[in-house]
Design an enzyme around this catalytic site. Structure first.
Site, short mmCIF file in Angstrom:
data_model
loop_
_atom_site.label_atom_id
_atom_site.label_comp_id
_atom_site.label_asym_id
_atom_site.label_seq_id
_atom_site.Cartn_x
_atom_site.Cartn_y
_atom_site.Cartn_z
CD GLU A 55 22.39 20.56 13.29
OE1 GLU A 55 22.00 21.65 13.72
OE2 GLU A 55 21.62 19.67 12.87
CB CYS A 88 19.01 19.93 7.59
SG CYS A 88 20.52 20.90 7.41
N1 THU Z 1 17.81 23.90 11.84
C1 THU Z 1 18.91 23.59 12.61
O1 THU Z 1 19.45 24.45 13.31
N2 THU Z 1 19.37 22.32 12.56
C2 THU Z 1 18.82 21.33 11.83
O2 THU Z 1 19.40 20.26 11.69
C3 THU Z 1 17.50 21.53 11.22
C4 THU Z 1 17.17 22.96 10.95
C5 THU Z 1 17.30 25.28 11.87
C6 THU Z 1 17.52 26.07 10.62
C7 THU Z 1 16.42 27.09 10.69
O3 THU Z 1 16.86 28.19 11.48
C8 THU Z 1 15.32 26.39 11.47
O4 THU Z 1 15.91 25.26 12.08
C9 THU Z 1 14.15 25.94 10.60
O5 THU Z 1 14.59 25.23 9.51
#
Ligand code: THU
Length: 134
Positions: A55, A88
């Site tokens: 995102e 996150c």
């Molecule tokens: N990740 C995202 O791309 N977006 C989120 O909101 C949660 C986590 C990705 C980061 C990492 O590459 C993988 O998911 C595992 O944490």
């Protein structure tokens, strides 16, 4: 562009994820009011902290191309996880500054869909007003 189309575009972006460490693939598609879309995927790194979430990749692409908060209509964030990928903490902070407070955020994992907003995901925000000084 409808919710389902935006989600489909985000799944297309998910196929571009570079996630060789987590094997957790995330895609995002941001829709601008003029109909333009930008895709984003999670891009990992051997130095894990350098990883960029999907995102953030999408919203940074929009800003990098000259768009700003008021130009944004909606964003979709999808994953291939067991549960839907709620953004996150770092992404919530970024979205709280760069995304309109009530822009729809569509979350999907292909089985379940949730519609939310950054106002709902991150209450009591630390924002530009807090950093102002003179
Ligand atoms: N990740 C995202 O791309 N977006 C989120 O909101 C949660 C986590 C990705 C980061 C990492 O590459 C993988 O998911 C595992 O944490």
């Amino acid at each position: 562009m409808k919710q389902q189309e935006l989600i489909n575009q985000a799944f297309k972006a998910m196929n571009h994820a570079y996630a060789i460490y987590s094997n957790y693939h995330v895609g995002s598609c941001i829709l601008l009011k003029d109909g333009t879309t930008f895709l984003g995927a999670n891009i990992e790194n051997a130095s894990f902290g350098a990883t960029n979430c999907a995102e953030r990749s999408a919203i940074y692409a929009a800003y990098s191309n000259g768009y700003r908060k008021d130009d944004i209509e909606a964003i979709a964030i999808v994953s291939d996880g067991f549960r839907i990928a709620a953004p996150c903490g770092i992404c919530r902070q970024v979205l709280s500054e760069l995304l309109p407070q009530n822009a729809p955020i569509y979350l999907s994992n292909g089985k379940e869909e949730v519609v939310t907003t950054i106002a709902e995901l991150l209450p009591m925000q630390f924002n530009v007003e807090d950093v102002k000084h003179d």
